[in-house]
Design a protein around this motif. Sequence first.
Motif, short mmCIF file in Angstrom:
data_model
loop_
_atom_site.label_atom_id
_atom_site.label_comp_id
_atom_site.label_asym_id
_atom_site.label_seq_id
_atom_site.Cartn_x
_atom_site.Cartn_y
_atom_site.Cartn_z
N GLU A 29 54.61 39.70 39.75
CA GLU A 29 53.21 40.07 39.89
C GLU A 29 52.81 40.34 41.35
O GLU A 29 51.90 41.12 41.60
N ILE A 33 49.74 43.16 43.08
CA ILE A 33 48.42 42.64 43.45
C ILE A 33 47.83 43.49 44.58
O ILE A 33 48.48 43.73 45.58
N SER A 35 44.36 42.90 45.58
CA SER A 35 43.22 42.21 46.19
C SER A 35 43.31 40.72 45.92
O SER A 35 44.02 40.28 45.03
N ASP A 37 41.02 39.10 44.62
CA ASP A 37 40.42 38.91 43.31
C ASP A 37 41.48 39.00 42.20
O ASP A 37 41.47 38.19 41.27
N GLU A 38 42.38 39.95 42.33
CA GLU A 38 43.47 40.06 41.37
C GLU A 38 44.39 38.86 41.47
O GLU A 38 44.80 38.30 40.45
N GLU A 41 42.78 35.85 39.79
CA GLU A 41 42.83 35.87 38.32
C GLU A 41 44.24 35.66 37.80
O GLU A 41 44.45 34.90 36.86
N ILE A 42 45.21 36.31 38.41
CA ILE A 42 46.59 36.18 37.94
C ILE A 42 47.11 34.76 38.11
O ILE A 42 47.59 34.14 37.18
N ARG A 81 38.89 43.64 49.75
CA ARG A 81 40.03 43.13 48.98
C ARG A 81 40.54 41.81 49.54
O ARG A 81 41.29 41.10 48.88
N SER A 117 38.73 51.22 41.95
CA SER A 117 39.97 50.48 41.68
C SER A 117 40.08 50.14 40.20
O SER A 117 41.18 49.96 39.68
N PHE A 119 39.32 47.43 38.69
CA PHE A 119 39.61 46.04 38.34
C PHE A 119 38.40 45.47 37.61
O PHE A 119 37.30 45.42 38.17
#
Length: 144
Positions: A29, A33, A35, A37-38, A41-42, A81, A117, A119
């Motif tokens: 992962e 990625i 940001s 933020d991603e 969450e991940i 980001r 983006s 997202f």
Amino acid sequence: EGTTYIFVDNKPFKQCLGLYLIIPIATKEQNQIKSIDEANEIFNIQQAGINTEEIEISSEEEFMGHCSNLQAWVENNYDTRLIHYNLAFPLLKKLTEAGDPQARKVFKEEIAKRYKSGFPSVVKYLEEERYLDYLSKEELDGLK
């Protein structure tokens, strides 16, 4: 007293709420990625079983972490980001209102960039908090 506040124009703006993100070493992962933020969450979904109260970090270390994050954000021209969207956009807006020339320059660009983006949580936030209202009709048309 163990709490970090951000000030803009010598006025309290917002309290920093947390500084916890546990990223395992070498995962598939990580290459995808784009940001914080991603990443949040991940990895927070994957790490849901971890109790952040068990992570020992002093108030001073947490303060330095917040300072470091904000410094990196500023040094990278307010790239939203790099810090969580629910801090990045209100802070960028407040800095714009306070007359920061760099913030003025990138405010609308950051809204458009992050909206494009795609997202989901960021797009939803920008819509719900009405950040798209800051864009002209032409700029909105460019997002489609």
